[in-house]
Design a protein around this motif. Sequence first.
Motif, PDB file in Angstrom:
ATOM      1  N   ILE A 191      -5.149   5.827   4.892  1.00 25.02           N
ATOM      2  CA  ILE A 191      -4.831   4.699   5.600  1.00 25.02           C
ATOM      3  C   ILE A 191      -5.805   3.699   5.496  1.00 25.02           C
ATOM      4  O   ILE A 191      -5.781   2.498   5.572  1.00 25.02           O
ATOM      5  CB  ILE A 191      -4.375   5.071   6.916  1.00 25.02           C
ATOM      6  CG1 ILE A 191      -3.093   5.896   6.907  1.00 25.02           C
ATOM      7  CG2 ILE A 191      -4.035   3.664   7.997  1.00 25.02           C
ATOM      8  CD1 ILE A 191      -1.827   5.218   6.405  1.00 25.02           C
ATOM      9  N   ASP A 192      -7.121   4.045   6.037  1.00 26.01           N
ATOM     10  CA  ASP A 192      -8.395   3.209   5.942  1.00 26.01           C
ATOM     11  C   ASP A 192      -8.574   2.610   4.461  1.00 26.01           C
ATOM     12  O   ASP A 192      -8.878   1.618   4.488  1.00 26.01           O
ATOM     13  CB  ASP A 192      -9.624   4.120   6.280  1.00 26.01           C
ATOM     14  CG  ASP A 192      -9.596   4.422   7.785  1.00 26.01           C
ATOM     15  OD1 ASP A 192      -8.785   3.972   8.617  1.00 26.01           O
ATOM     16  OD2 ASP A 192     -10.160   5.497   8.291  1.00 26.01           O
ATOM     17  N   LEU A 193      -8.541   3.427   3.444  1.00 24.66           N
ATOM     18  CA  LEU A 193      -8.957   3.094   2.056  1.00 24.66           C
ATOM     19  C   LEU A 193      -7.828   1.825   1.961  1.00 24.66           C
ATOM     20  O   LEU A 193      -8.263   0.865   1.362  1.00 24.66           O
ATOM     21  CB  LEU A 193      -8.657   4.053   1.222  1.00 24.66           C
ATOM     22  CG  LEU A 193      -8.825   3.852  -0.340  1.00 24.66           C
ATOM     23  CD1 LEU A 193      -9.216   5.175  -0.988  1.00 24.66           C
ATOM     24  CD2 LEU A 193      -7.723   3.126  -1.014  1.00 24.66           C
ATOM     25  N   LEU A 194      -6.436   2.017   2.180  1.00 25.10           N
ATOM     26  CA  LEU A 194      -5.578   1.056   1.804  1.00 25.10           C
ATOM     27  C   LEU A 194      -5.745  -0.185   2.719  1.00 25.10           C
ATOM     28  O   LEU A 194      -5.796  -1.590   2.159  1.00 25.10           O
ATOM     29  CB  LEU A 194      -4.078   1.577   2.305  1.00 25.10           C
ATOM     30  CG  LEU A 194      -3.805   2.765   1.286  1.00 25.10           C
ATOM     31  CD1 LEU A 194      -2.318   3.220   1.830  1.00 25.10           C
ATOM     32  CD2 LEU A 194      -3.603   2.073  -0.049  1.00 25.10           C
ATOM     33  N   ASN A 195      -6.322  -0.159   3.956  1.00 24.12           N
ATOM     34  CA  ASN A 195      -6.532  -1.192   4.806  1.00 24.12           C
ATOM     35  C   ASN A 195      -7.758  -2.028   4.291  1.00 24.12           C
ATOM     36  O   ASN A 195      -7.880  -3.160   4.509  1.00 24.12           O
ATOM     37  CB  ASN A 195      -6.536  -0.765   6.335  1.00 24.12           C
ATOM     38  CG  ASN A 195      -5.055  -0.739   7.061  1.00 24.12           C
ATOM     39  OD1 ASN A 195      -4.457  -1.670   7.183  1.00 24.12           O
ATOM     40  ND2 ASN A 195      -4.766   0.308   7.265  1.00 24.12           N
ATOM     41  N   GLY A 243       0.921  -1.322   0.187  1.00 24.03           N
ATOM     42  CA  GLY A 243      -0.096  -0.098  -0.011  1.00 24.03           C
ATOM     43  C   GLY A 243       0.879   1.188   0.137  1.00 24.03           C
ATOM     44  O   GLY A 243       1.827   1.033   0.761  1.00 24.03           O
ATOM     45  N   VAL A 244       0.407   2.287  -0.806  1.00 24.08           N
ATOM     46  CA  VAL A 244       0.908   3.420  -0.793  1.00 24.08           C
ATOM     47  C   VAL A 244       0.281   4.515  -0.508  1.00 24.08           C
ATOM     48  O   VAL A 244      -0.761   4.752  -1.478  1.00 24.08           O
ATOM     49  CB  VAL A 244       1.876   3.549  -2.278  1.00 24.08           C
ATOM     50  CG1 VAL A 244       2.471   5.083  -2.170  1.00 24.08           C
ATOM     51  CG2 VAL A 244       2.986   2.515  -2.459  1.00 24.08           C
ATOM     52  N   LEU A 245       0.498   5.476   0.530  1.00 24.57           N
ATOM     53  CA  LEU A 245      -0.215   6.541   0.685  1.00 24.57           C
ATOM     54  C   LEU A 245       0.484   7.556   0.084  1.00 24.57           C
ATOM     55  O   LEU A 245       1.620   8.173   0.418  1.00 24.57           O
ATOM     56  CB  LEU A 245      -0.558   6.886   2.254  1.00 24.57           C
ATOM     57  CG  LEU A 245      -1.201   8.132   2.497  1.00 24.57           C
ATOM     58  CD1 LEU A 245      -2.825   8.041   2.040  1.00 24.57           C
ATOM     59  CD2 LEU A 245      -1.489   8.423   4.127  1.00 24.57           C
ATOM     60  N   GLY A 246      -0.053   8.165  -1.150  1.00 21.60           N
ATOM     61  CA  GLY A 246       0.870   8.948  -1.885  1.00 21.60           C
ATOM     62  C   GLY A 246       0.095  10.417  -2.158  1.00 21.60           C
ATOM     63  O   GLY A 246      -0.967  10.769  -1.818  1.00 21.60           O
ATOM     64  N   PRO A 280       3.232  -6.334  -6.627  1.00 24.62           N
ATOM     65  CA  PRO A 280       1.812  -5.537  -6.685  1.00 24.62           C
ATOM     66  C   PRO A 280       1.753  -4.496  -5.664  1.00 24.62           C
ATOM     67  O   PRO A 280       2.073  -4.661  -4.516  1.00 24.62           O
ATOM     68  CB  PRO A 280       0.971  -6.594  -6.292  1.00 24.62           C
ATOM     69  CG  PRO A 280       1.395  -7.853  -5.825  1.00 24.62           C
ATOM     70  CD  PRO A 280       3.155  -7.752  -6.108  1.00 24.62           C
ATOM     71  N   MET A 281       1.120  -3.357  -6.268  1.00 25.74           N
ATOM     72  CA  MET A 281       1.017  -2.101  -5.184  1.00 25.74           C
ATOM     73  C   MET A 281      -0.288  -1.467  -5.443  1.00 25.74           C
ATOM     74  O   MET A 281      -1.177  -1.618  -6.495  1.00 25.74           O
ATOM     75  CB  MET A 281       1.981  -1.087  -5.743  1.00 25.74           C
ATOM     76  CG  MET A 281       3.339  -1.183  -5.444  1.00 25.74           C
ATOM     77  SD  MET A 281       4.586   0.178  -5.778  1.00 25.74           S
ATOM     78  CE  MET A 281       5.162  -0.341  -7.454  1.00 25.74           C
ATOM     79  N   LEU A 282      -0.861  -0.989  -4.400  1.00 24.69           N
ATOM     80  CA  LEU A 282      -2.086  -0.171  -4.401  1.00 24.69           C
ATOM     81  C   LEU A 282      -1.779   1.294  -4.154  1.00 24.69           C
ATOM     82  O   LEU A 282      -1.079   1.458  -2.903  1.00 24.69           O
ATOM     83  CB  LEU A 282      -3.182  -0.814  -3.741  1.00 24.69           C
ATOM     84  CG  LEU A 282      -4.553   0.213  -3.784  1.00 24.69           C
ATOM     85  CD1 LEU A 282      -5.111  -0.109  -5.067  1.00 24.69           C
ATOM     86  CD2 LEU A 282      -5.593  -0.411  -2.507  1.00 24.69           C
ATOM     87  N   VAL A 283      -1.722   2.205  -4.860  1.00 21.44           N
ATOM     88  CA  VAL A 283      -1.407   3.404  -4.596  1.00 21.44           C
ATOM     89  C   VAL A 283      -2.653   4.481  -4.552  1.00 21.44           C
ATOM     90  O   VAL A 283      -3.034   4.689  -5.623  1.00 21.44           O
ATOM     91  CB  VAL A 283      -0.469   4.023  -5.743  1.00 21.44           C
ATOM     92  CG1 VAL A 283       0.220   5.324  -5.528  1.00 21.44           C
ATOM     93  CG2 VAL A 283       0.643   3.032  -5.983  1.00 21.44           C
ATOM     94  N   ALA A 284      -2.736   5.085  -3.370  1.00 18.92           N
ATOM     95  CA  ALA A 284      -3.586   6.014  -3.186  1.00 18.92           C
ATOM     96  C   ALA A 284      -2.951   7.391  -3.318  1.00 18.92           C
ATOM     97  O   ALA A 284      -2.120   7.792  -2.369  1.00 18.92           O
ATOM     98  CB  ALA A 284      -4.163   5.991  -1.888  1.00 18.92           C
TER      99      ALA A 284
END
Lengths: 240, 240
Positions: B67-71, B5-8, B36-40
Amino acid sequence: MALIGVLGGMGPLATVDFMEKVVRLTRADCDQAHLPMLVANLPYIPDRSLAILDGGEDPLPAMLSGIDLLNRNEVGVIAIPCNSAHHWYAQLQARSAAPILHIGEACVNAIPDLRQRVAILGTSGMIASGFYQEALASRGIMPVVPDEITQARLDASVRAAKANDVDESTVQLSAALAILIAQGVRAAVMACTEIPLAARNLSAPPVTLIDSTLELARATVAFAVARGWNAPQQVALDRI
Amino acid sequence: MALIGVLGGMGPLATVDFMEKVVRLTRADCDQAHLPMLVANLPYIPDRSLAILDGGEDPLPAMLSGIDLLNRNEVGVIAIPCNSAHHWYAQLQARSAAPILHIGEACVNAIPDLRQRVAILGTSGMIASGFYQEALASRGIMPVVPDEITQARLDASVRAAKANDVDESTVQLSAALAILIAQGVRAAVMACTEIPLAARNLSAPPVTLIDSTLELARATVAFAVARGWNAPQQVALDRI
């Protein structure tokens, strides 16, 4: 505040290139004026070109799962920076509540009107799929499909970029372009999102190259800016 | 298959730089061997430096929402390519089921042992927060905090990169480094993720620069590879 959804990882460096193009195309004087994006970078999606060519593992289930992820998170539009993935465009759009911008349409629409013959630089699978040939023909442009030797160079260029070897990718693209130029080609669409990575390091070739990643980024930014997704919140504006 | 997860979006070009570093640090010979990455990418998060300095709009609620979105999407680890955001590290980690890698720790751990004095190149807010000074002191390194004139150049460098003007960002960083070098500085941490964008175009400066983005990317790749998140699916391996 709506989000741009990106179904990426096909391949990862091409996804990074797409994001950078979106950021640089956005007029912004601070973070808060940039466009929000949710990027699902899912490199484990099975190879699209192999699946089209010889029935290799079907990438559609993994792509649909990525589309579902983006829609669950309420993206307002989806961009897929992979040309071969658009072989399954109809199925992906049918599943998605958010509209999916079509990379081939964006790219072909960007070709200058005066071009009569345009070569297609992409994977063997994308060529076999045929959607670029159709899109070019619909604009009255004659598609030039690379011969077997040239296509082998292009496939090698794409593979090298996916393995982070951009230098080798450039060598292979350069060899392919030399053959096409000798055959009289003066314009080409980079119809695979790895090809623009290779093209960055080319000395200026005597051929017009249309960049599908850049055109998809332009279409994405235009879509999002028209809807005000980059509008800075008032508080942020007050503080600049 | 777990996701990084990336908080960007703090800022967007720095997020792109972080992703590119993760991709290039991953040994992979095809898409399917990448991580694999999920980048917000959420650039609307209020300015961190302003909030620390003068109580500007609190960025914590927007960061917690990211942070909630990634979790919710079940990431297995989170990286935040923004140093100033780590002023709120404890609150972010307390909210997150996934562990959050600390950019300051990764960066300070990468400083060669022989360095006695290390300058901190970041935003005024990050300096005011003080966590880099503490991290350096805990390794027995004396932190060098830039004087007011130098800090103004660094803040200008960061602002320019966030506005996509990397050339101006480089000019400002170069001016700041010239002052620091005249003051005897021989090593510095680039403790803001915009600074490495500016540093790319520097002619080789007579100073060792530690890149917080690169060190966070290294820590992220090490975490993910140790857990096999880049393991190609068997079908993909069979087909290479």
